[in-house]
Design an enzyme around this catalytic site. Structure first.
Site, mmCIF file in Angstrom:
data_model
loop_
_atom_site.group_PDB
_atom_site.id
_atom_site.type_symbol
_atom_site.label_atom_id
_atom_site.label_comp_id
_atom_site.label_asym_id
_atom_site.label_seq_id
_atom_site.Cartn_x
_atom_site.Cartn_y
_atom_site.Cartn_z
ATOM 1 N N HIS A 1 30.807 43.535 -0.430
ATOM 2 C CA HIS A 1 30.723 44.754 0.392
ATOM 3 C C HIS A 1 30.612 46.003 -0.471
ATOM 4 C CE1 HIS A 1 35.109 45.954 0.121
ATOM 5 N NE2 HIS A 1 35.311 44.649 0.033
ATOM 6 N N ASP B 1 31.349 49.184 0.661
ATOM 7 C CA ASP B 1 32.256 50.284 1.018
ATOM 8 C C ASP B 1 33.574 50.183 0.261
ATOM 9 O OD1 ASP B 1 32.969 47.967 2.639
ATOM 10 O OD2 ASP B 1 34.309 49.288 3.772
ATOM 11 N N GLU C 1 33.375 46.659 5.385
ATOM 12 C CA GLU C 1 34.303 45.530 5.361
ATOM 13 C C GLU C 1 35.746 46.011 5.469
ATOM 14 O OE1 GLU C 1 36.953 42.395 3.500
ATOM 15 O OE2 GLU C 1 36.726 44.499 2.986
ATOM 16 N N ASP D 1 34.836 38.628 -3.672
ATOM 17 C CA ASP D 1 35.770 39.701 -3.320
ATOM 18 C C ASP D 1 37.206 39.280 -3.618
ATOM 19 O OD1 ASP D 1 36.515 42.184 -2.371
ATOM 20 O OD2 ASP D 1 36.309 41.692 -0.252
HETATM 21 ZN ZN LIG Z 1 37.185 43.812 -0.640
#
Ligand SMILES: [Zn+2]
Length: 416
Positions: A84, A86, A181, A204
């Site tokens: 992600h 963001d 996310e 992540d």
């Molecule tokens: Zn994350």
């Protein structure tokens, strides 16, 4: 160190990407929640195109899709690598100034823009395992945004490597970069058909070697209390204050268990995240979490009996419980496709890592993608102390993740 004979680009990419503000906004209804997330997304499209990818695309919802075409004649399942763009709204992500601490010596790391801030191996013991690595932090005033720009940098460096090494056999690889996310809306507008992948991995995760194949199952629960309003001067034996009912209800919740601050490991909890009210009506919003989806119903029931007991003490008051599904434990899907985790574990071993399977006390894009038809565990990136001004990442961890992905695509190709 990565064992690929290659000059990794992760550090350079991360340091560039974190300087682009991509904070998401839970109070915005637009998709993506903040237009600025597209600033990074469009740079990724440019860079992928420059690498020779001819279908890199940013869509109007803020998603980047790109394909590394198969070079194997076998019928290999199409994989998706996802991260992600963001950053969490908890700490500002504006004007991030990344700092590279070369050859970390095992001591305290200080921050040039806030002398009172110290990143210490005492509070962050993982640092002790990273002595000798190059550590990247922010400068003290902002988060770093390694969550999840480390994942972005890893996927970009992997693409760069694999396109330069056509001798490595692999199936079709789809790259997906998502917005929002951190505010739980990361996959709301993913076009699964366009994505066209069979199995996926999010990048992540935290410490080197961790592999997450289990997340919480999550619901929201809202308890609404109704009271009876009356003129306060003439309210005797008439008024029932919903504020008082809701307060009594909150007081009846256990104080030493059943909350985020009193649970760990595999325990579930309920967590009151918002409360508001007046005389006529008061509302308490909860998030409800458990690894075992069946247990969610028990948590709701327990909330319900507490609400019932509470209103019994306030004749005239009533309550309502509204439950909404949020996401489910991805393990339910991964257990039906055990090779998704097994292939990852094999890739970790080939990269010289001892895979440590872990459960996330939270959710990822992968939790929801798994239930949208893309079984999707979570691979480590090295991002640590996330959502804080002490956030850090080891360059060598990122490079190790790239190496792991290079093995992973080959494992899938061999097993096809
Ligand atoms: Zn994350």
């Amino acid at each position: 160190m990565s064992n690929l004979n290659y000059n990794h680009t992760t550090a350079d990419r991360l340091m560039r990407y974190v300087q682009i503000d991509t904070e998401s906004d839970p109070n915005s209804d637009s998709q993506p929640s903040t237009e600025k997330q597209k600033d990074l997304a469009s740079i990724l499209v440019e860079e992928l195109t420059a690498m020779g990818i001819n279908d890199a695309e940013l869509d109007q919802h803020g998603y980047v899709y790109a394909t590394i075409p198969a070079n194997s004649a076998k019928n290999v399942p199409a994989l998706c690598f996802c991260s992600h763009v963001d950053t969490a709204p908890d700490v500002t992500g504006k004007d991030v100034k990344p700092v590279l601490h070369k050859n970390y010596d095992g001591g305290n790391i200080t921050f040039k823009d806030d002398k009172t801030l110290v990143l210490s191996p005492v509070d962050h013991p993982y640092l002790k395992e990273r002595v000798g690595d190059d550590i990247i932090t922010a400068s003290g005033k902002t988060l770093l945004g390694a969550d999840d720009k480390a994942g972005v940098a890893i996927i970009m460096d992997f693409a760069h490597y694999i396109l330069q090494h056509p001798e490595i056999p692999h199936g079709k690889i789809r790259l997906l970069f998502t917005p929002d996310e951190e505010i739980g809306r990361g996959v709301n507008a993913v076009d699964m058909k366009k994505l066209g992948a069979d199995f996926g991995y999010t990048l992540d995760g935290g410490p080197r070697g961790t592999l997450e194949g289990e997340s919480f199952s999550a619901d929201s629960a809202t308890v609404i209390f109704e009271g009876i309003s009356a003129h306060p001067g003439y309210a005797k034996d008439k008024m029932v204050s919903a504020i008082r009912v809701a307060s009594a209800f909150m007081d009846a919740l256990p104080k030493d268990s059943w909350s985020p601050e009193r649970t760990s490991g595999r325990e579930g909890f309920v967590h009151a995240v918002h409360m508001d009210g007046g005389v006529e009506k008061a509302t308490v919003q909860f998030i409800v979490r458990d690894f075992d989806t069946k247990e969610l119903a028990n948590h709701h029931q327990r909330l319900e009996s507490l609400a019932k007991e509470t209103i019994a003490k306030f004749p005239g008051a009533s309550y309502q419980l509204i439950v909404k599904e949020q996401y489910r434990n991805m393990r339910e899907i991964l257990d039906q496709n055990p090779f998704v985790m097994a292939n990852a574990e094999e890739a970790y071993k080939r990269a010289g890592l001892n895979p440590v399977t872990e459960s996330i006390r939270g959710g990822t894009d992968g939790s929801r993608l798994s239930f949208m038809g893309l079984p999707c565990p979570n691979i480590f990136t090295g991002e640590m102390a996330i959502h804080s001004r002490k956030e850090y990442v080891s360059v060598q961890d990122m490079d190790k993740a790239v190496e792991t992905l290079v093995h992973l695509v080959q494992v899938w190709e061999e097993k096809a």
